[in-house]
Enzyme design. Structure first.
Site, PDB file in Angstrom:
ATOM      1  N   SER A 244     -10.430  -7.619  -5.564  1.00 46.07           N
ATOM      2  CA  SER A 244     -11.719  -7.654  -6.278  1.00 46.07           C
ATOM      3  C   SER A 244     -12.430  -6.306  -6.151  1.00 46.07           C
ATOM      4  O   SER A 244     -13.351  -6.027  -6.901  1.00 46.07           O
ATOM      5  CB  SER A 244     -12.587  -8.803  -5.763  1.00 46.07           C
TER       6      SER A 244
ATOM      7  N   ASN B 238     -10.623  -3.400  -6.374  1.00 43.94           N
ATOM      8  CA  ASN B 238      -9.832  -2.409  -7.132  1.00 43.94           C
ATOM      9  C   ASN B 238     -10.451  -2.039  -8.488  1.00 43.94           C
ATOM     10  O   ASN B 238     -10.083  -1.026  -9.087  1.00 43.94           O
ATOM     11  CB  ASN B 238      -8.386  -2.883  -7.352  1.00 43.94           C
TER      12      ASN B 238
ATOM     13  N   ASP C 103       0.834  -1.199   0.000  1.00 48.04           N
ATOM     14  CA  ASP C 103       0.000   0.000   0.000  1.00 48.04           C
ATOM     15  C   ASP C 103       0.867   1.247   0.000  1.00 48.04           C
ATOM     16  O   ASP C 103       1.977   1.238   0.536  1.00 48.04           O
ATOM     17  CB  ASP C 103      -0.904  -0.029   1.246  1.00 48.04           C
TER      18      ASP C 103
ATOM     19  N   GLY D 124       0.157   5.481  -4.331  1.00 51.11           N
ATOM     20  CA  GLY D 124      -0.456   6.760  -4.683  1.00 51.11           C
ATOM     21  C   GLY D 124       0.139   7.895  -3.855  1.00 51.11           C
ATOM     22  O   GLY D 124       0.491   8.959  -4.389  1.00 51.11           O
ATOM     23  N   ARG D 125       0.278   7.656  -2.533  1.00 47.84           N
ATOM     24  CA  ARG D 125       0.832   8.702  -1.663  1.00 47.84           C
ATOM     25  C   ARG D 125       2.303   8.968  -1.989  1.00 47.84           C
ATOM     26  O   ARG D 125       2.757  10.113  -1.963  1.00 47.84           O
ATOM     27  CB  ARG D 125       0.672   8.314  -0.189  1.00 47.84           C
TER      28      ARG D 125
ATOM     29  N   ARG E 143      -5.382  -2.299   8.594  1.00 43.25           N
ATOM     30  CA  ARG E 143      -6.548  -3.144   8.330  1.00 43.25           C
ATOM     31  C   ARG E 143      -6.155  -4.207   7.321  1.00 43.25           C
ATOM     32  O   ARG E 143      -5.114  -4.111   6.671  1.00 43.25           O
ATOM     33  CB  ARG E 143      -7.726  -2.301   7.833  1.00 43.25           C
ATOM     34  N   LEU E 144      -7.026  -5.220   7.179  1.00 45.08           N
ATOM     35  CA  LEU E 144      -6.688  -6.356   6.319  1.00 45.08           C
ATOM     36  C   LEU E 144      -7.298  -6.237   4.924  1.00 45.08           C
ATOM     37  O   LEU E 144      -6.877  -6.946   3.999  1.00 45.08           O
ATOM     38  CB  LEU E 144      -7.116  -7.680   6.966  1.00 45.08           C
TER      39      LEU E 144
ATOM     40  N   GLU F 298       1.274 -13.682  12.349  1.00 45.92           N
ATOM     41  CA  GLU F 298       1.710 -12.458  13.015  1.00 45.92           C
ATOM     42  C   GLU F 298       1.452 -11.305  12.048  1.00 45.92           C
ATOM     43  O   GLU F 298       1.689 -11.432  10.842  1.00 45.92           O
ATOM     44  CB  GLU F 298       3.213 -12.525  13.341  1.00 45.92           C
TER      45      GLU F 298
END
Ligand code: FPP
Length: 228
Positions: free
Chosen positions: A62, A64, A16, A19-20, A182-183, A195
């Site tokens: 799914s 995206n 992730d 974009g940033r 988050r997942l 973990e």
């Protein structure tokens, strides 16, 4: 780090922050994704040196598809390019490619490329790169539950045997970059005893050294699997 000293066989990453990363540099988002592929390439080369068996990367969820059409087509283009440019290296390094998720709905030429790459790397024994494409964990679980039910009673083992990850080692470590905690519908079942490791590093900046840090932390955690 010595071979497998950390004990993690299967590591998954939610990549992730592309974009940033681009925004910080006043670059188009596509540049962030492009640099993200460079980060992927370096990690794939490190699978064996790091002593892990399977690296699973969340490349396209799914959800995206909801992104603007040009971004979706940029990502498809990068995948196309990645397979074309890196397939020979996979074969040389004995890395096996695996796809989780329903990749068959991707553009036809990409499906053909993927299936060619799967066939050519099927015998790979130097580690597995599993790429999640059009993957959603809840969808996977529903599909697996229906398949298990069609064969008889649903048990932990009969359901797990129908997941896309059935032939992969149990998930040990799940990493997410860019500070989100988050997942996002990724490997929900598989993460039951994994973990979790979150880092603020944006994906294009994520290096093999960062993964080594995560593996070192993994090695220092005590896994109890509900026992004590
Ligand atoms: C998240 O960044 C990243 C993605 C949605 C795509 C990840 C894909 C790649 C790194 C390239 C293709 C992969 C392979 C295996 C060749 P974001 O756009 O959500 O970033 P943001 O949250 O900062 O906007």
């Amino acid at each position: 780090m010595s071979h497998s000293a950390h004990g993690a066989r299967h590591v998954a990453i939610i990549m992730d922050g592309n974009g940033r990363w681009a925004k910080q540099r006043h670059l188009p988002r596509a540049m962030g994704h492009r640099r993200g592929v460079e980060a992927v390439r370096a990690l794939v080369r490190a699978i064996r040196p790091l002593g892990i068996d399977t690296l699973t990367l969340y490349a396209f969820s799914s959800e995206n598809w909801k992104r603007p059409e040009d971004e979706v087509s940029d990502l498809m283009g990068l995948l196309r390019h990645f397979i074309k440019s890196d397939l020979n290296e996979f074969i040389t390094n004995d890395v096996k490619l695996k796809i989780i998720g329903d990749y068959r709905v991707l553009p036809g030429d990409l499906v053909t490329l993927i299936e060619g790459a799967l066939a050519k790397t099927a015998g790979g024994r130097g580690g597995t790169l599993a790429v999640a494409l059009n993957y959603g964990s809840q969808q996977e679980i529903v599909r697996a539950a229906n398949a298990a039910a069609a064969r008889g009673v649903i048990t932990l083992d009969s359901l797990a045997a129908e997941l896309d990850t059935a032939d992969l080692p149990p998930l040990d470590l799940l990493v997410r970059t860019s500070g989100e905690v988050r997942l996002s519908n990724f490997l929900l079942w598989q993460a039951a005893y994994a973990e979790l490791y979150f880092t603020d590093v944006l994906w294009p900046d994520f290096t093999v050294g960062h993964l080594e840090q995560a593996l070192t932390e993994f090695a220092n955690r005590e896994r109890r699997y509900g026992g004590r």
